[in-house]
Design a protein around this motif. Structure first.
Motif, mmCIF file in Angstrom:
data_model
loop_
_atom_site.group_PDB
_atom_site.id
_atom_site.type_symbol
_atom_site.label_atom_id
_atom_site.label_comp_id
_atom_site.label_asym_id
_atom_site.label_seq_id
_atom_site.Cartn_x
_atom_site.Cartn_y
_atom_site.Cartn_z
ATOM 1 N N ARG A 57 -8.227 4.710 4.495
ATOM 2 C CA ARG A 57 -7.811 3.769 3.445
ATOM 3 C C ARG A 57 -6.752 2.807 3.970
ATOM 4 O O ARG A 57 -6.758 1.623 3.623
ATOM 5 C CB ARG A 57 -7.319 4.538 2.218
ATOM 6 N N VAL A 58 -5.844 3.307 4.801
ATOM 7 C CA VAL A 58 -4.858 2.420 5.425
ATOM 8 C C VAL A 58 -5.574 1.395 6.314
ATOM 9 O O VAL A 58 -5.239 0.201 6.300
ATOM 10 C CB VAL A 58 -3.832 3.227 6.248
ATOM 11 N N ARG A 59 -6.539 1.840 7.062
ATOM 12 C CA ARG A 59 -7.284 0.930 7.942
ATOM 13 C C ARG A 59 -7.985 -0.150 7.124
ATOM 14 O O ARG A 59 -7.978 -1.337 7.494
ATOM 15 C CB ARG A 59 -8.294 1.726 8.769
ATOM 16 N N GLY A 60 -8.595 0.248 6.005
ATOM 17 C CA GLY A 60 -9.253 -0.734 5.154
ATOM 18 C C GLY A 60 -8.274 -1.711 4.538
ATOM 19 O O GLY A 60 -8.534 -2.929 4.495
ATOM 20 N N TRP A 61 -7.136 -1.201 4.051
ATOM 21 C CA TRP A 61 -6.092 -2.079 3.488
ATOM 22 C C TRP A 61 -5.619 -3.078 4.533
ATOM 23 O O TRP A 61 -5.531 -4.285 4.271
ATOM 24 C CB TRP A 61 -4.922 -1.219 3.005
ATOM 25 N N ARG A 62 -5.335 -2.587 5.730
ATOM 26 C CA ARG A 62 -4.790 -3.443 6.784
ATOM 27 C C ARG A 62 -5.777 -4.541 7.162
ATOM 28 O O ARG A 62 -5.407 -5.717 7.304
ATOM 29 C CB ARG A 62 -4.437 -2.583 7.998
ATOM 30 N N ASP A 63 -7.058 -4.186 7.312
ATOM 31 C CA ASP A 63 -8.059 -5.173 7.722
ATOM 32 C C ASP A 63 -8.292 -6.220 6.637
ATOM 33 O O ASP A 63 -8.482 -7.409 6.933
ATOM 34 C CB ASP A 63 -9.374 -4.484 8.077
ATOM 35 N N GLU A 64 -8.274 -5.797 5.377
ATOM 36 C CA GLU A 64 -8.519 -6.758 4.303
ATOM 37 C C GLU A 64 -7.326 -7.690 4.119
ATOM 38 O O GLU A 64 -7.493 -8.900 3.892
ATOM 39 C CB GLU A 64 -8.836 -6.031 3.000
ATOM 40 N N HIS A 98 0.837 -1.201 0.000
ATOM 41 C CA HIS A 98 0.000 0.000 0.000
ATOM 42 C C HIS A 98 0.872 1.250 0.000
ATOM 43 O O HIS A 98 1.713 1.431 0.889
ATOM 44 C CB HIS A 98 -0.927 0.018 1.215
ATOM 45 N N LEU A 99 0.664 2.084 -1.001
ATOM 46 C CA LEU A 99 1.247 3.421 -1.044
ATOM 47 C C LEU A 99 0.152 4.384 -0.610
ATOM 48 O O LEU A 99 -0.810 4.617 -1.340
ATOM 49 C CB LEU A 99 1.747 3.763 -2.448
#
Length: 343
Positions: free
Chosen positions: A203-210, A190-191
């Protein structure tokens, strides 16, 4: 109308009310095109207005209605695509509702500067204030403000509030990562955008959870500043491997990243898949055409205006708003790891 032997006096709202046989509040409702006025009554008022050649000034309207039909808008001092699009579509929605907008810019990370901008708008006697938030410090700083008028903020957050409206950055990010995983990518980088931006945080939170939901390796994100330049600079030295999927926090950084990958000999999407966020107008026309997460800024502008109108007219009915959904737009910058090798 004459007053003694002096010059004719311009008709006022009370003259119109007297001639039409109604209250001045009813005249005000007609002038502001508000509902709950009988057609026959509206016709009498309009006839009296025409007969007296009454032309209300904004100041006169404000005096009677206690409102100026003006909304203050505080925008960040940048020209990023997202905030600019929100401001543009909010202006369209306000104009459609027959409201004026007084816009001021403020340094994006300066809580004191935002407060000063808000105070300046209060002196203009605006009916409400809309704030486009691009820094988490500003978001926290406004939660305690008590202005005496409604304040509506456009900001993504995991802590909902009746005063906030947003697009669902969290689920949009998860959809991007899920797409990459479904294509067979086992390592999804993720950038991210600016580390203090509420959209980037979500968006970081969503990336991390997925990523966690699929049991994939977690490589801590790199942070850019939303610009293509930052995407290019980070892409030039990042530990990227063939077979990676990369979720990028916005389309402009994704474009810069893809250019850097090509300079390093990576093929997109044959070697690396890239997903952006926003669906900027250029996204379908870059090479390869960019897979991205579309945000509906027009719908957000309308939602902000609806929230403002409710807060002004019926404040007791203001409740938390469900974040607007995003939409994954699949183009040529992503492909299955199981597909035949091709440029």
């Amino acid at each position: 109308m004459a007053e003694g032997s002096g010059a004719p006096r311009a008709a006022n709202i009370f003259d119109v009310a007297k001639l039409a046989g109604v209250s001045h509040q009813t005249v005000s409702r007609v002038l502001n095109d508000l509902p709950n006025v009988r057609p026959a009554t509206r016709a009498r008022v309009e006839q009296a207005i025409a007969q007296l050649r009454y032309s209300p000034s904004p100041a006169a309207r404000a005096l009677v209605t206690k409102r100026t039909r003006t909304i203050g808008l505080v925008t960040p001092g940048n020209i990023q695509y997202g905030p600019t699009s929100i401001a543009t579509h909010f202006n369209f929605a306000a104009r459609a509702a027959r409201y004026n907008v007084d816009a001021v810019s403020s340094p994006e990370a300066d809580v004191a500067g935002v407060r000063a901008a808000v105070e300046a708008l209060l002196r203009q006697r605006v009916d409400a204030i809309v704030l486009i938030v691009v820094d988490v410090g500003v978001l926290e700083g406004i939660r305690s403000l008590d202005l005496g008028i409604p304040l509506i903020a456009a900001a993504a957050t995991s802590r909902p509030s009746p005063a906030l409206v947003s697009i669902d950055q969290y689920r949009g990010a998860r959809s991007a990562v899920r797409h990459l995983r479904e294509l067979g990518h086992d390592r999804i980088l993720h950038l991210a955008g600016h580390h203090r931006a509420p959209d980037a945080v979500e968006r970081v939170r969503g990336w991390r959870d997925e990523v966690a939901a699929h049991g994939l390796e977690v490589v801590e994100p790199e942070y850019g500043d939303w610009s293509a330049t930052s995407g290019h600079e980070i892409g030039g030295g990042w530990d990227i491997r063939r077979g990676d999927g990369i979720f990028v926090g916005n389309d402009h950084m994704a474009m810069g990243l893809i250019a850097a990958l090509r300079a390093r000999g990576f093929r997109v999407p044959a070697d690396v898949s890239v997903v952006g966020f926003d669906d900027v107008p250029e996204a379908p026309y870059v090479y390869p055409a960019l897979t991205t997460v579309r945000q509906d800024f027009a719908a957000l502008g309308e939602l902000i205006m609806q929230k403002v109108l409710l807060a002004v007219e019926e404040p007791d009915r203001v409740t938390e708003s469900t974040p607007l959904p995003t939409r994954l737009i699949v183009r040529e910058s992503t492909r299955s790891r199981r597909a035949p090798d091709a440029e």
